[in-house]
Write an enzyme that holds these catalytic residues in place. Structure first.
Site, short mmCIF file in Angstrom:
data_model
loop_
_atom_site.label_atom_id
_atom_site.label_comp_id
_atom_site.label_asym_id
_atom_site.label_seq_id
_atom_site.Cartn_x
_atom_site.Cartn_y
_atom_site.Cartn_z
N CYS A 214 0.84 -1.20 0.00
CA CYS A 214 0.00 0.00 0.00
C CYS A 214 0.87 1.26 0.00
O CYS A 214 1.48 1.58 -1.00
CB CYS A 214 -0.98 -0.02 1.16
SG CYS A 214 -2.37 1.14 0.99
N HIS B 211 -3.54 -5.11 1.18
CA HIS B 211 -2.88 -5.51 2.43
C HIS B 211 -3.04 -7.02 2.61
O HIS B 211 -4.09 -7.48 3.07
CB HIS B 211 -3.52 -4.81 3.62
CG HIS B 211 -3.17 -3.36 3.75
ND1 HIS B 211 -2.24 -2.90 4.67
CD2 HIS B 211 -3.62 -2.28 3.09
CE1 HIS B 211 -2.14 -1.59 4.56
NE2 HIS B 211 -2.96 -1.18 3.60
N GLU C 246 -1.91 -8.90 4.80
CA GLU C 246 -2.03 -9.27 6.22
C GLU C 246 -3.44 -9.05 6.76
O GLU C 246 -3.78 -9.57 7.83
CB GLU C 246 -1.02 -8.47 7.06
CG GLU C 246 -1.38 -7.02 7.34
CD GLU C 246 -1.09 -6.05 6.21
OE1 GLU C 246 -1.21 -4.83 6.45
OE2 GLU C 246 -0.75 -6.50 5.09
#
Length: 206
Positions: free
Chosen positions: A107, A184, A186
């Site tokens: 990002c 993202h 994660e």
């Protein structure tokens, strides 16, 4: 396990008169799942004098002592919002380039890679707290949390994926093992197998 240096966001708490480096624990878990040993980088290691000179400072010593084998630029904060973080990540990219280390920018991290390569950012709508499909060399359904996008693909990079509205969602350097992803990995409830696999390929993990 390969040691990977991971940049951190800066959170400011005026009521406590504190500025804190922070890292989502899920990013650590994501990197561990790919067989990496993540080590967060403090944003106060990179010192800079008032005239803009960069002395031989603690970040230089830290990198020499740690000898990371890869670098991850994490998400959070807008580029230009925090001078110390911008400087830290610029220095990490300089180190990665001089040592031919693989880099993943997530990002804001992808935006930082692009800006350091001479690229520009632009505001974008419809990309905050949503999901969309990306296509190109990467085909996937991804999350989206960003209010800025790349105005164009920087020189020496190729576009790996675009969103349905044409925004650049992933890039790769033409000669260095560097990639940027606007999503993202994660933040997925279960880490996407294609993200873990691509990270392992990028960082040369068997």
């Amino acid at each position: 396990m390969k040691i990977v240096a991971v940049s951190q966001r800066v959170d400011v708490f005026p009521e406590r008169d504190e500025s804190r480096d922070a890292l989502d624990q899920r990013l650590i878990t994501f990197l561990l799942s790919a067989g990496l040993l993540p080590v967060p980088v403090s944003n106060v290691l990179a010192l800079q004098t008032l005239d803009g000179e960069q002395p031989d400072d603690a970040l230089h010593e830290w990198l020499n002592a740690l000898a990371p084998q890869a670098i991850v630029l994490s998400g959070g904060n807008d580029v230009g919002q925090c001078r110390t973080r911008d400087l830290t990540e610029t220095r990490l990219l300089d180190h990665a380039r001089s040592h031919c280390l693989p880099v993943l920018g997530i990002c804001r991290g992808m935006q930082m890679i692009a800006q350091c390569a001479g690229g520009e950012l632009k505001p974008v709508t419809g990309h905050v707290r949503t999901r969309h499909k990306v296509s190109g060399q990467i085909i996937a359904d991804v999350n989206s949390y960003h209010g800025f996008s790349l105005a164009a693909c920087p020189e020496e990079f190729a576009v790996l994926a675009r969103s349905e509205d044409g925004e650049i969602e992933a890039i790769r350097h033409l000669s260095l093992p560097w990639e940027g992803w606007m999503w993202h990995p994660e933040r997925e409830e279960a880490f996407a197998a294609h993200d873990v696999h691509r990270l392992k390929q990028l960082f040369d993990i068997s």
